[in-house]
Write a protein that holds these residues in place. Structure first.
Motif, PDB file in Angstrom:
ATOM      1  N   ALA A 176       1.052  -1.308   0.164  1.00  0.00           N
ATOM      2  CA  ALA A 176       0.053   0.099   0.131  1.00  0.00           C
ATOM      3  C   ALA A 176       0.811   1.246   0.001  1.00  0.00           C
ATOM      4  N   THR A 177       0.390   2.406  -0.425  1.00  0.00           N
ATOM      5  CA  THR A 177       1.065   3.584  -0.458  1.00  0.00           C
ATOM      6  C   THR A 177       0.230   4.640   0.336  1.00  0.00           C
ATOM      7  N   THR A 178       0.615   5.517   1.044  1.00  0.00           N
ATOM      8  CA  THR A 178      -0.052   6.772   1.730  1.00  0.00           C
ATOM      9  C   THR A 178       0.698   8.040   1.850  1.00  0.00           C
ATOM     10  N   THR A 199       4.376   7.891   0.507  1.00  0.00           N
ATOM     11  CA  THR A 199       4.949   8.537  -0.986  1.00  0.00           C
ATOM     12  C   THR A 199       5.480   9.782  -0.927  1.00  0.00           C
ATOM     13  N   THR A 200       5.391  10.557   0.256  1.00  0.00           N
ATOM     14  CA  THR A 200       6.090  11.943   0.400  1.00  0.00           C
ATOM     15  C   THR A 200       7.489  11.772   0.936  1.00  0.00           C
ATOM     16  N   THR A 201       7.951  10.699   1.027  1.00  0.00           N
ATOM     17  CA  THR A 201       9.334  10.595   1.724  1.00  0.00           C
ATOM     18  C   THR A 201      10.007   9.332   1.301  1.00  0.00           C
ATOM     19  N   THR A 202       9.266   8.725   0.032  1.00  0.00           N
ATOM     20  CA  THR A 202      10.098   7.495  -0.246  1.00  0.00           C
ATOM     21  C   THR A 202       9.822   7.133  -1.757  1.00  0.00           C
ATOM     22  N   ASP A 203      10.694   6.511  -2.520  1.00  0.00           N
ATOM     23  CA  ASP A 203      10.550   6.069  -3.866  1.00  0.00           C
ATOM     24  C   ASP A 203       9.733   4.885  -3.655  1.00  0.00           C
ATOM     25  N   TRP A 204       8.360   4.785  -3.737  1.00  0.00           N
ATOM     26  CA  TRP A 204       7.772   3.501  -3.256  1.00  0.00           C
ATOM     27  C   TRP A 204       8.045   2.610  -4.386  1.00  0.00           C
TER      28      TRP A 204
END
Length: 338
Positions: A176-178, A199-204
């Motif tokens: 999941a992404t948030t 998603t604001t801090t990670t290359d998901w």
């Protein structure tokens, strides 16, 4: 003409302050396979906000009243109704519209018997989100046991349902992404996701590839659109299905966004498919109702699946309920009771 109370919009469309209870709303009539249901509770959905503002393409058969999911008791049945229903039955279901009201006319093909194990509030929070998740997984994404799947907007109603469905029906891994660490923890600890990425801090997409030994995921369910399009192509496995249900980041690709690698469509044999639910015909929605019964109902009865409710309001506080939804701070359903 019989009347009822229903949530109405001053001037037909407008802001939250335009919502009010209209006690002179015509009570709906039933025909063919429809039932008249006295509503106990209804769920809020993001489409309700858009429809209130006049920005949602409402199906021609839908009443003007907002709301597509509800729970309640059957008051009347038309002559062609499904044989499994009778007056007085406790039910929940999906409608083309009209759920923000005391009564609703709805096809019996879209009704489900409410288990005793579920409250009226829980039952009202199931139809739209869980059926949308099932549609994305099975009818579009071609999910089967052993596949991997990723749900964007992991703390949204549909993805909360989708992660539970994926875990409960045998996914090999669920991602999941948030947009917050708190919501990522919620997906993993409360919903059973294998991993969730901020998603604001990670290359998901890179993290998903790492977690799958470079293979990527078989199904991606996306509501974001342009902002996640390029990363979806990176994170997708060969023969993957990417299901797009909305474009919350806007309708067009932005110059500042990552450039999508279109060769991925050929290299990975990808299918990127958009879908909707409310515009579907009654037969299609009836088949989805059957998916809900087959893949989820028993697990609700056993407590294996849970309806996560953020807050319950009396329907007279519909303005406050929609304000909470508009804040984007929720991790579950917003329900109103009548």
């Amino acid at each position: 003409m019989a009347t009822m109370r229903a949530v109405d919009i001053k001037g037909g469309k407008g802001g939250i302050d335009a919502l009010f209870i209209n006690d002179q709303t015509p009570r709906p009539n039933i025909d063919h396979a429809k039932a008249l249901v006295k509503i106990k509770a209804f769920g809020l959905n993001r489409m309700d906000l858009l429809q209130r503002e006049g920005k949602y393409p409402v199906p021609p058969q839908a009443p003007a009243t907002l709301g597509v999911e509800f729970s309640g008791t059957i008051e009347e049945l038309a002559s062609e109704s499904e044989s499994g229903f009778k007056k007085g039955d406790a039910v929940f279901g999906l409608a083309y519209g009209g759920a923000y009201a005391e009564y609703i006319a709805v096809s019996t093909h879209m009704l489900v018997h409410k288990p005793d194990e579920l409250s009226w509030e829980e039952a009202a929070g199931i139809p739209e989100t869980w059926i949308t998740a099932l549609q994305a997984m099975y009818m579009i994404g071609e999910f089967s046991q052993g596949k991997t799947i990723l749900w964007h907007a992991g703390a949204s109603g549909v993805s909360i349902a989708g992660q539970q469905l994926s875990v409960g029906n045998g996914a090999a891994a669920v991602f999941a992404t948030t947009r917050s660490d708190e919501k990522c923890d919620f997906c993993v600890k409360q919903l059973g996701a294998t991993a969730a990425y901020n998603t604001t801090t990670t290359d998901w997409a890179a993290e998903v590839l790492k977690a799958t030994d470079g293979k990527g995921v078989d199904i991606i369910v996306d509501y974001i659109g342009p902002e996640t399009f390029a990363a979806d192509l990176r994170a997708a496995a060969k023969d993957a299905r990417i299901v797009n249900l909305a474009a919350l980041s806007g309708p067009k690709l932005k110059e500042s966004s990552e450039a999508p690698d279109f060769s991925a469509f050929v290299r990975k044999r990808l299918r990127y498919e958009g879908s909707s639910l409310r515009s579907r015909d009654e037969d299609y929605q009836g088949r989805l109702r059957n998916h809900l019964v087959d893949h989820a109902l028993e697990k609700f009865k056993k407590g294996e699946f849970k309806v996560h409710i953020e807050k319950v309001f009396p329907w007279t506080e519909i303005q406050d309920a929609q304000r909470l939804m508009e804040s984007n701070q929720t991790k579950g359903k917003i329900i109103c009771t009548i």
